[in-house]
Design a protein around this motif. Structure first.
Motif, mmCIF file in Angstrom:
data_model
loop_
_atom_site.group_PDB
_atom_site.id
_atom_site.type_symbol
_atom_site.label_atom_id
_atom_site.label_comp_id
_atom_site.label_asym_id
_atom_site.label_seq_id
_atom_site.Cartn_x
_atom_site.Cartn_y
_atom_site.Cartn_z
ATOM 1 N N GLN A 122 16.561 5.499 -5.747
ATOM 2 C CA GLN A 122 16.010 6.365 -6.787
ATOM 3 C C GLN A 122 16.254 7.846 -6.519
ATOM 4 O OE1 GLN A 122 14.916 5.293 -9.584
ATOM 5 N NE2 GLN A 122 14.832 3.119 -9.075
ATOM 6 N N GLY A 123 16.565 8.208 -5.266
ATOM 7 C CA GLY A 123 16.820 9.609 -4.947
ATOM 8 C C GLY A 123 15.614 10.475 -5.251
ATOM 9 N N PRO A 124 15.846 11.693 -5.759
ATOM 10 C CA PRO A 124 14.718 12.600 -6.014
ATOM 11 C C PRO A 124 14.011 12.364 -7.341
ATOM 12 C CG PRO A 124 16.786 13.712 -6.470
ATOM 13 C CD PRO A 124 17.148 12.348 -5.943
ATOM 14 N N SER A 125 14.280 11.234 -8.017
ATOM 15 C CA SER A 125 13.683 10.991 -9.335
ATOM 16 C C SER A 125 12.196 10.655 -9.248
ATOM 17 C CB SER A 125 14.410 9.842 -10.034
ATOM 18 O OG SER A 125 14.158 8.606 -9.379
ATOM 19 N N ARG A 126 11.723 10.272 -8.076
ATOM 20 C CA ARG A 126 10.310 9.900 -7.841
ATOM 21 C C ARG A 126 9.911 8.663 -8.627
ATOM 22 N NH1 ARG A 126 7.958 16.134 -8.067
ATOM 23 N NH2 ARG A 126 9.691 16.977 -6.867
ATOM 24 N N ALA A 127 10.878 7.780 -8.831
ATOM 25 C CA ALA A 127 10.630 6.572 -9.611
ATOM 26 C C ALA A 127 10.480 5.333 -8.746
ATOM 27 C CB ALA A 127 11.765 6.361 -10.613
ATOM 28 N N ALA A 128 10.534 5.478 -7.422
ATOM 29 C CA ALA A 128 10.344 4.317 -6.553
ATOM 30 C C ALA A 128 8.863 3.965 -6.506
ATOM 31 C CB ALA A 128 10.863 4.631 -5.144
ATOM 32 N N ALA A 129 8.571 2.683 -6.615
ATOM 33 C CA ALA A 129 7.180 2.239 -6.562
ATOM 34 C C ALA A 129 6.749 2.046 -5.115
ATOM 35 C CB ALA A 129 7.013 0.935 -7.336
ATOM 36 N N VAL A 130 5.599 2.614 -4.767
ATOM 37 C CA VAL A 130 5.022 2.436 -3.434
ATOM 38 C C VAL A 130 3.933 1.378 -3.556
ATOM 39 C CG1 VAL A 130 3.946 3.565 -1.458
ATOM 40 C CG2 VAL A 130 5.471 4.879 -2.963
ATOM 41 N N GLY A 131 4.290 0.142 -3.205
ATOM 42 C CA GLY A 131 3.359 -0.958 -3.372
ATOM 43 C C GLY A 131 2.252 -0.950 -2.341
ATOM 44 N N PRO A 132 1.228 -1.777 -2.558
ATOM 45 C CA PRO A 132 0.091 -1.813 -1.634
ATOM 46 C C PRO A 132 0.471 -2.231 -0.221
ATOM 47 C CG PRO A 132 -0.054 -3.585 -3.261
ATOM 48 C CD PRO A 132 1.034 -2.668 -3.710
ATOM 49 N N GLU A 133 1.471 -3.119 -0.083
ATOM 50 C CA GLU A 133 1.873 -3.550 1.256
ATOM 51 C C GLU A 133 2.514 -2.403 2.029
ATOM 52 O OE1 GLU A 133 2.921 -4.931 -1.541
ATOM 53 O OE2 GLU A 133 1.945 -6.895 -1.677
ATOM 54 N N ALA A 134 3.405 -1.655 1.373
ATOM 55 C CA ALA A 134 4.042 -0.525 2.033
ATOM 56 C C ALA A 134 3.027 0.566 2.340
ATOM 57 C CB ALA A 134 5.175 0.023 1.157
ATOM 58 N N SER A 135 2.095 0.808 1.410
ATOM 59 C CA SER A 135 1.049 1.811 1.652
ATOM 60 C C SER A 135 0.214 1.452 2.864
ATOM 61 C CB SER A 135 0.146 1.946 0.418
ATOM 62 O OG SER A 135 0.811 2.604 -0.632
ATOM 63 N N ALA A 136 -0.191 0.204 2.950
ATOM 64 C CA ALA A 136 -1.016 -0.230 4.086
ATOM 65 C C ALA A 136 -0.252 -0.087 5.393
ATOM 66 C CB ALA A 136 -1.449 -1.680 3.870
ATOM 67 N N ALA A 137 1.046 -0.405 5.373
ATOM 68 C CA ALA A 137 1.844 -0.291 6.593
ATOM 69 C C ALA A 137 1.970 1.162 7.030
ATOM 70 C CB ALA A 137 3.226 -0.900 6.361
ATOM 71 N N LEU A 138 2.204 2.071 6.094
ATOM 72 C CA LEU A 138 2.325 3.484 6.444
ATOM 73 C C LEU A 138 0.999 4.051 6.944
ATOM 74 C CD1 LEU A 138 4.617 4.747 3.543
ATOM 75 C CD2 LEU A 138 5.204 4.620 5.972
ATOM 76 N N ARG A 139 -0.096 3.677 6.298
ATOM 77 C CA ARG A 139 -1.414 4.156 6.755
ATOM 78 C C ARG A 139 -1.714 3.667 8.161
ATOM 79 N NH1 ARG A 139 -3.914 1.957 1.558
ATOM 80 N NH2 ARG A 139 -3.457 3.560 -0.011
ATOM 81 N N LYS A 140 -1.210 2.511 8.495
ATOM 82 C CA LYS A 140 -1.417 1.938 9.821
ATOM 83 C C LYS A 140 -0.541 2.644 10.862
ATOM 84 C CE LYS A 140 -1.184 -2.750 11.891
ATOM 85 N NZ LYS A 140 -0.849 -4.151 11.531
ATOM 86 N N ALA A 141 0.741 2.793 10.549
ATOM 87 C CA ALA A 141 1.689 3.324 11.528
ATOM 88 C C ALA A 141 1.583 4.831 11.712
ATOM 89 C CB ALA A 141 3.113 2.956 11.121
ATOM 90 N N VAL A 142 0.970 5.532 10.759
ATOM 91 C CA VAL A 142 0.859 6.975 10.890
ATOM 92 C C VAL A 142 -0.032 7.361 12.070
ATOM 93 C CG1 VAL A 142 -1.164 7.429 9.427
ATOM 94 C CG2 VAL A 142 0.745 9.058 9.454
#
Length: 351
Positions: A122-142
Protein backbone atom coordinates in the motif's frame (compact mmCIF):
# COMPACT_ATOMS: atom_id res chain seq x y z
CA UNK A 1 22.60 -13.01 23.55
CA UNK A 2 22.32 -9.67 21.81
CA UNK A 3 23.38 -9.67 18.17
CA UNK A 4 24.96 -6.58 16.66
CA UNK A 5 22.37 -5.44 14.09
CA UNK A 6 25.07 -3.87 11.93
CA UNK A 7 27.74 -6.56 11.77
CA UNK A 8 25.85 -9.84 11.98
CA UNK A 9 25.40 -11.91 8.86
CA UNK A 10 22.28 -10.83 7.02
CA UNK A 11 22.17 -7.74 9.20
CA UNK A 12 18.96 -5.77 9.36
CA UNK A 13 19.69 -2.19 8.39
CA UNK A 14 16.79 0.14 9.20
CA UNK A 15 15.82 2.37 6.33
CA UNK A 16 17.56 5.41 7.77
CA UNK A 17 21.02 3.80 7.61
CA UNK A 18 23.20 4.54 4.59
CA UNK A 19 23.41 1.21 2.74
CA UNK A 20 26.45 -0.19 0.94
CA UNK A 21 26.85 1.31 -2.55
CA UNK A 22 26.11 -2.02 -4.21
CA UNK A 23 22.73 -2.36 -2.49
CA UNK A 24 20.89 0.97 -2.33
CA UNK A 25 17.87 1.08 -0.05
CA UNK A 26 14.99 3.53 -0.47
CA UNK A 27 14.86 6.02 2.37
CA UNK A 28 12.19 8.63 3.14
CA UNK A 29 14.93 11.21 3.58
CA UNK A 30 16.53 10.63 0.18
CA UNK A 31 14.33 8.71 -2.25
CA UNK A 32 11.26 10.61 -1.01
CA UNK A 33 12.76 13.84 0.20
CA UNK A 34 10.85 16.23 2.36
CA UNK A 35 9.71 19.25 0.41
CA UNK A 36 8.61 22.06 2.74
CA UNK A 37 5.11 23.29 2.15
CA UNK A 38 3.95 19.84 1.10
CA UNK A 39 4.95 16.45 2.42
CA UNK A 40 7.28 14.43 0.25
CA UNK A 41 8.28 14.54 -3.38
CA UNK A 42 10.09 11.93 -5.39
CA UNK A 43 13.83 12.15 -5.84
CA UNK A 44 13.46 13.29 -9.44
CA UNK A 45 11.16 16.14 -8.48
CA UNK A 46 13.48 17.12 -5.66
CA UNK A 47 16.44 17.24 -8.01
CA UNK A 48 14.49 19.18 -10.63
CA UNK A 49 13.41 21.86 -8.18
CA UNK A 50 16.53 22.01 -6.05
CA UNK A 51 17.79 25.21 -7.68
CA UNK A 52 14.53 27.15 -7.68
CA UNK A 53 12.82 27.11 -4.25
CA UNK A 54 13.71 30.69 -3.45
CA UNK A 55 11.84 32.03 -6.45
CA UNK A 56 8.57 32.56 -4.61
CA UNK A 57 10.03 33.80 -1.34
CA UNK A 58 9.32 32.23 2.02
CA UNK A 59 6.08 30.66 0.77
CA UNK A 60 8.20 28.08 -1.07
CA UNK A 61 9.36 26.75 2.31
CA UNK A 62 7.02 27.82 5.09
CA UNK A 63 4.63 27.69 6.75
CA UNK A 64 4.34 23.92 6.88
CA UNK A 65 0.60 23.41 7.23
CA UNK A 66 0.40 19.70 8.03
CA UNK A 67 2.55 17.29 10.06
CA UNK A 68 5.29 15.43 8.20
CA UNK A 69 5.23 11.60 8.35
CA UNK A 70 7.81 8.87 7.98
CA UNK A 71 5.58 6.56 6.02
CA UNK A 72 7.66 4.18 3.90
CA UNK A 73 8.66 0.62 4.73
CA UNK A 74 10.64 -0.46 1.65
CA UNK A 75 12.12 -3.70 3.03
CA UNK A 76 9.61 -5.40 5.37
CA UNK A 77 11.25 -8.77 4.72
CA UNK A 78 14.49 -7.66 6.37
CA UNK A 79 12.57 -6.11 9.25
CA UNK A 80 10.78 -9.41 9.86
CA UNK A 81 14.00 -11.41 9.61
CA UNK A 82 15.58 -9.35 12.38
CA UNK A 83 12.37 -9.38 14.39
CA UNK A 84 12.29 -13.19 14.29
CA UNK A 85 15.94 -13.36 15.33
CA UNK A 86 15.28 -11.13 18.32
CA UNK A 87 12.09 -13.03 19.13
CA UNK A 88 14.07 -16.24 19.42
CA UNK A 89 16.43 -14.49 21.82
CA UNK A 90 13.46 -13.28 23.87
CA UNK A 91 11.99 -16.77 23.99
CA UNK A 92 15.31 -18.16 25.22
CA UNK A 93 15.24 -15.95 28.30
CA UNK A 94 14.18 -17.55 31.55
CA UNK A 95 10.87 -16.55 33.07
CA UNK A 96 12.73 -14.84 35.87
CA UNK A 97 14.23 -12.41 33.36
CA UNK A 98 10.78 -11.23 32.30
CA UNK A 99 11.56 -11.59 28.61
CA UNK A 100 9.89 -14.87 27.69
CA UNK A 101 6.45 -13.41 28.37
CA UNK A 102 6.95 -10.98 25.50
CA UNK A 103 8.13 -13.55 22.95
CA UNK A 104 5.76 -13.83 20.00
CA UNK A 105 3.99 -17.01 18.96
CA UNK A 106 4.14 -18.38 15.43
CA UNK A 107 0.62 -17.03 14.83
CA UNK A 108 1.64 -13.57 16.01
CA UNK A 109 4.72 -13.61 13.79
CA UNK A 110 2.53 -14.61 10.85
CA UNK A 111 0.22 -11.67 11.57
CA UNK A 112 3.17 -9.29 11.51
CA UNK A 113 4.45 -10.81 8.26
CA UNK A 114 1.06 -10.18 6.70
CA UNK A 115 1.07 -6.62 8.03
CA UNK A 116 4.54 -5.98 6.63
CA UNK A 117 3.48 -7.22 3.21
CA UNK A 118 0.37 -5.00 3.30
CA UNK A 119 2.38 -1.95 4.32
CA UNK A 120 4.80 -2.49 1.45
CA UNK A 121 1.99 -3.05 -1.05
CA UNK A 122 0.00 0.00 0.00
CA UNK A 123 2.99 2.35 0.39
CA UNK A 124 2.13 5.77 1.82
CA UNK A 125 -1.59 5.46 0.97
CA UNK A 126 -2.41 4.40 4.58
CA UNK A 127 -4.81 1.80 3.25
CA UNK A 128 -3.27 -1.26 4.91
CA UNK A 129 -5.53 -2.79 7.53
CA UNK A 130 -3.99 -3.33 10.97
CA UNK A 131 -5.91 -6.32 12.26
CA UNK A 132 -6.40 -7.25 15.91
CA UNK A 133 -3.81 -10.04 15.73
CA UNK A 134 -1.09 -7.74 14.40
CA UNK A 135 -2.05 -5.04 16.92
CA UNK A 136 -1.80 -7.46 19.82
CA UNK A 137 1.59 -8.70 18.60
CA UNK A 138 3.00 -5.17 18.30
CA UNK A 139 1.66 -4.16 21.72
CA UNK A 140 3.36 -7.22 23.14
CA UNK A 141 6.72 -6.87 21.39
CA UNK A 142 7.05 -3.14 21.97
CA UNK A 143 8.09 -4.08 25.53
CA UNK A 144 11.26 -5.81 24.33
CA UNK A 145 14.56 -4.40 25.60
CA UNK A 146 15.84 -1.22 23.97
CA UNK A 147 18.60 -3.16 22.20
CA UNK A 148 16.08 -5.40 20.40
CA UNK A 149 12.93 -3.35 19.94
CA UNK A 150 13.84 -1.35 16.82
CA UNK A 151 12.35 -3.75 14.21
CA UNK A 152 9.12 -3.69 16.22
CA UNK A 153 9.15 0.12 16.18
CA UNK A 154 9.84 0.09 12.44
CA UNK A 155 6.57 -1.78 11.87
CA UNK A 156 4.68 0.14 14.52
CA UNK A 157 5.60 3.61 13.19
CA UNK A 158 3.95 2.74 9.86
CA UNK A 159 1.08 0.79 11.41
CA UNK A 160 -0.18 3.75 13.49
CA UNK A 161 -0.65 5.76 10.27
CA UNK A 162 -3.11 3.31 8.76
CA UNK A 163 -6.72 4.39 8.59
CA UNK A 164 -8.04 0.95 9.51
CA UNK A 165 -6.75 -0.05 12.93
CA UNK A 166 -3.85 2.34 13.39
CA UNK A 167 -5.50 4.51 16.02
CA UNK A 168 -6.81 1.48 17.92
CA UNK A 169 -3.31 0.03 17.98
CA UNK A 170 -1.81 3.20 19.44
CA UNK A 171 -4.58 3.76 21.99
CA UNK A 172 -4.50 0.16 23.17
CA UNK A 173 -0.88 0.11 24.32
CA UNK A 174 -0.33 -0.36 28.03
CA UNK A 175 1.50 1.47 29.45
CA UNK A 176 0.53 4.29 27.07
CA UNK A 177 2.59 4.43 23.90
CA UNK A 178 4.02 7.95 24.15
CA UNK A 179 5.55 7.49 27.64
CA UNK A 180 6.92 4.15 26.46
CA UNK A 181 8.62 5.83 23.48
CA UNK A 182 9.93 8.61 25.72
CA UNK A 183 11.41 5.95 27.98
CA UNK A 184 13.29 4.46 25.04
CA UNK A 185 14.58 7.90 24.08
CA UNK A 186 15.73 8.51 27.64
CA UNK A 187 17.57 5.17 27.65
CA UNK A 188 19.76 6.16 24.72
CA UNK A 189 22.89 4.87 26.46
CA UNK A 190 21.40 1.36 26.34
CA UNK A 191 19.71 1.70 22.97
CA UNK A 192 21.36 1.28 19.57
CA UNK A 193 20.98 4.14 17.12
CA UNK A 194 18.14 2.42 15.20
CA UNK A 195 15.99 2.35 18.34
CA UNK A 196 16.44 6.07 18.89
CA UNK A 197 15.64 6.85 15.26
CA UNK A 198 12.58 4.59 15.14
CA UNK A 199 11.24 5.90 18.46
CA UNK A 200 11.50 9.48 17.20
CA UNK A 201 9.88 8.52 13.90
CA UNK A 202 7.05 6.80 15.76
CA UNK A 203 6.47 9.99 17.77
CA UNK A 204 6.38 11.95 14.49
CA UNK A 205 3.79 9.62 13.03
CA UNK A 206 1.59 9.86 16.10
CA UNK A 207 1.37 13.60 15.41
CA UNK A 208 0.11 12.99 11.86
CA UNK A 209 -3.25 11.29 12.51
CA UNK A 210 -5.70 13.84 13.98
CA UNK A 211 -7.26 11.20 16.23
CA UNK A 212 -3.86 10.45 17.80
CA UNK A 213 -2.51 13.97 18.23
CA UNK A 214 -4.02 14.17 21.68
CA UNK A 215 -1.85 11.26 22.83
CA UNK A 216 1.24 13.32 22.04
CA UNK A 217 -0.27 16.58 23.25
CA UNK A 218 -0.69 15.16 26.75
CA UNK A 219 3.09 14.87 26.93
CA UNK A 220 4.03 17.88 24.80
CA UNK A 221 6.67 19.32 27.13
CA UNK A 222 8.41 15.95 27.57
CA UNK A 223 8.28 15.21 23.83
CA UNK A 224 9.79 18.59 22.97
CA UNK A 225 12.49 18.11 25.60
CA UNK A 226 13.40 14.71 24.16
CA UNK A 227 13.50 16.17 20.65
CA UNK A 228 15.79 18.94 21.86
CA UNK A 229 18.15 16.48 23.54
CA UNK A 230 18.49 14.37 20.40
CA UNK A 231 18.73 17.35 18.08
CA UNK A 232 21.60 18.84 20.07
CA UNK A 233 23.17 15.67 21.45
CA UNK A 234 25.65 15.02 18.67
CA UNK A 235 23.95 11.81 17.57
CA UNK A 236 23.69 10.47 14.02
CA UNK A 237 22.06 12.68 11.40
CA UNK A 238 19.00 10.41 10.99
CA UNK A 239 18.14 10.78 14.69
CA UNK A 240 18.64 14.53 14.48
CA UNK A 241 16.49 14.69 11.35
CA UNK A 242 13.70 12.83 13.11
CA UNK A 243 14.03 15.13 16.13
CA UNK A 244 13.86 18.19 13.86
CA UNK A 245 10.73 16.72 12.25
CA UNK A 246 9.08 16.43 15.66
CA UNK A 247 9.70 20.17 16.05
CA UNK A 248 8.27 20.90 12.58
CA UNK A 249 5.13 18.96 13.45
CA UNK A 250 4.67 20.76 16.75
CA UNK A 251 5.17 24.06 14.93
CA UNK A 252 2.25 23.16 12.63
CA UNK A 253 0.07 22.65 15.71
CA UNK A 254 1.12 25.98 17.21
CA UNK A 255 0.45 27.79 13.92
CA UNK A 256 -3.05 26.30 13.70
CA UNK A 257 -3.93 26.96 17.35
CA UNK A 258 -6.27 29.86 18.09
CA UNK A 259 -4.64 30.18 21.51
CA UNK A 260 -1.40 31.92 22.37
CA UNK A 261 1.10 29.07 22.65
CA UNK A 262 4.11 31.02 23.92
CA UNK A 263 5.39 28.18 26.12
CA UNK A 264 5.53 25.73 23.21
CA UNK A 265 6.92 28.38 20.88
CA UNK A 266 9.71 29.12 23.36
CA UNK A 267 10.50 25.43 23.84
CA UNK A 268 10.73 24.81 20.09
CA UNK A 269 12.93 27.84 19.49
CA UNK A 270 15.14 27.00 22.48
CA UNK A 271 15.72 23.54 21.01
CA UNK A 272 16.55 24.87 17.56
CA UNK A 273 18.76 27.84 18.49
CA UNK A 274 21.95 25.95 19.52
CA UNK A 275 21.67 23.46 16.65
CA UNK A 276 21.29 26.26 14.10
CA UNK A 277 24.23 28.10 15.64
CA UNK A 278 26.39 25.00 15.27
CA UNK A 279 25.34 24.60 11.63
CA UNK A 280 26.03 28.27 10.93
CA UNK A 281 29.51 27.97 12.41
CA UNK A 282 30.46 24.98 10.22
CA UNK A 283 32.61 26.07 7.27
CA UNK A 284 32.01 25.25 3.63
CA UNK A 285 29.23 23.33 1.95
CA UNK A 286 26.78 21.29 3.98
CA UNK A 287 26.65 17.47 3.74
CA UNK A 288 23.34 16.11 2.36
CA UNK A 289 22.34 14.49 5.67
CA UNK A 290 22.93 17.76 7.52
CA UNK A 291 20.90 19.60 4.87
CA UNK A 292 17.78 17.72 5.92
CA UNK A 293 18.31 18.55 9.59
CA UNK A 294 18.94 22.26 8.99
CA UNK A 295 16.15 22.68 6.46
CA UNK A 296 13.59 21.24 8.84
CA UNK A 297 14.77 23.49 11.65
CA UNK A 298 14.42 26.53 9.40
CA UNK A 299 10.95 25.42 8.31
CA UNK A 300 9.91 24.98 11.95
CA UNK A 301 10.99 28.53 12.80
CA UNK A 302 9.32 29.92 9.67
CA UNK A 303 6.11 28.09 10.54
CA UNK A 304 6.13 29.57 14.04
CA UNK A 305 6.61 33.02 12.53
CA UNK A 306 3.44 32.41 10.51
CA UNK A 307 1.19 31.62 13.49
CA UNK A 308 -1.96 33.67 13.91
CA UNK A 309 -1.12 34.22 17.54
CA UNK A 310 2.33 35.13 18.82
CA UNK A 311 4.23 35.79 15.58
CA UNK A 312 5.70 38.98 17.05
CA UNK A 313 6.73 37.05 20.17
CA UNK A 314 8.46 34.42 18.00
CA UNK A 315 10.42 37.02 16.04
CA UNK A 316 11.57 38.76 19.20
CA UNK A 317 12.54 35.50 20.89
CA UNK A 318 14.34 34.30 17.75
CA UNK A 319 16.54 37.39 17.99
CA UNK A 320 17.08 36.99 21.73
CA UNK A 321 18.10 33.32 21.35
CA UNK A 322 20.50 34.00 18.49
CA UNK A 323 18.42 32.30 15.79
CA UNK A 324 18.36 35.47 13.70
CA UNK A 325 22.14 35.73 14.00
CA UNK A 326 22.56 32.23 12.57
CA UNK A 327 20.49 33.00 9.50
CA UNK A 328 23.06 35.28 7.89
CA UNK A 329 25.79 32.62 7.57
CA UNK A 330 23.25 29.97 6.51
CA UNK A 331 21.89 32.29 3.83
CA UNK A 332 25.42 32.48 2.42
CA UNK A 333 26.44 28.80 2.42
CA UNK A 334 27.89 27.66 -0.93
CA UNK A 335 25.52 24.68 -0.97
CA UNK A 336 22.87 23.40 -0.74
CA UNK A 337 20.64 25.91 -2.48
CA UNK A 338 17.54 24.87 -0.53
CA UNK A 339 19.11 25.77 2.80
CA UNK A 340 20.56 29.00 1.46
CA UNK A 341 17.23 30.11 -0.03
CA UNK A 342 15.17 29.07 2.98
CA UNK A 343 17.54 30.84 5.39
CA UNK A 344 17.39 33.99 3.29
CA UNK A 345 13.60 33.92 3.25
CA UNK A 346 13.48 33.36 7.00
CA UNK A 347 15.99 36.13 7.62
CA UNK A 348 13.69 38.53 5.78
CA UNK A 349 10.75 37.30 7.83
CA UNK A 350 12.44 37.56 11.23
CA UNK A 351 13.98 40.94 10.39
Amino acid sequence: ANVDPFTAAGAYRPSYQAPPPAAPVEDPLSANRYRPGGAYAGAAAAAASASSPGGSGGAAFFPQRSPVPFDTLPKPETVLTKLKEFNAAQAALGNGDGGAGHALTDAELAALEALGAALKAQGPSRAAAVGPEASAALRKAVHWPAARVFPVLDLLRCAVLQTAGGAALARGCQPPLVPLLLGLLAASADAPAPTTVMALRAVCNLTVAPELQGLVGEHAAAVLEAASEHLNGGGPAPARTAAATVLVNFATFVMASPANEEESQAQILSAIAPALAAAAAAPGSMPPAEEEVVLRMLVAVGTLCSSAQGAAFVRTLAKDLGVAESLGPLAAVPAPERVRACAAALKATVG
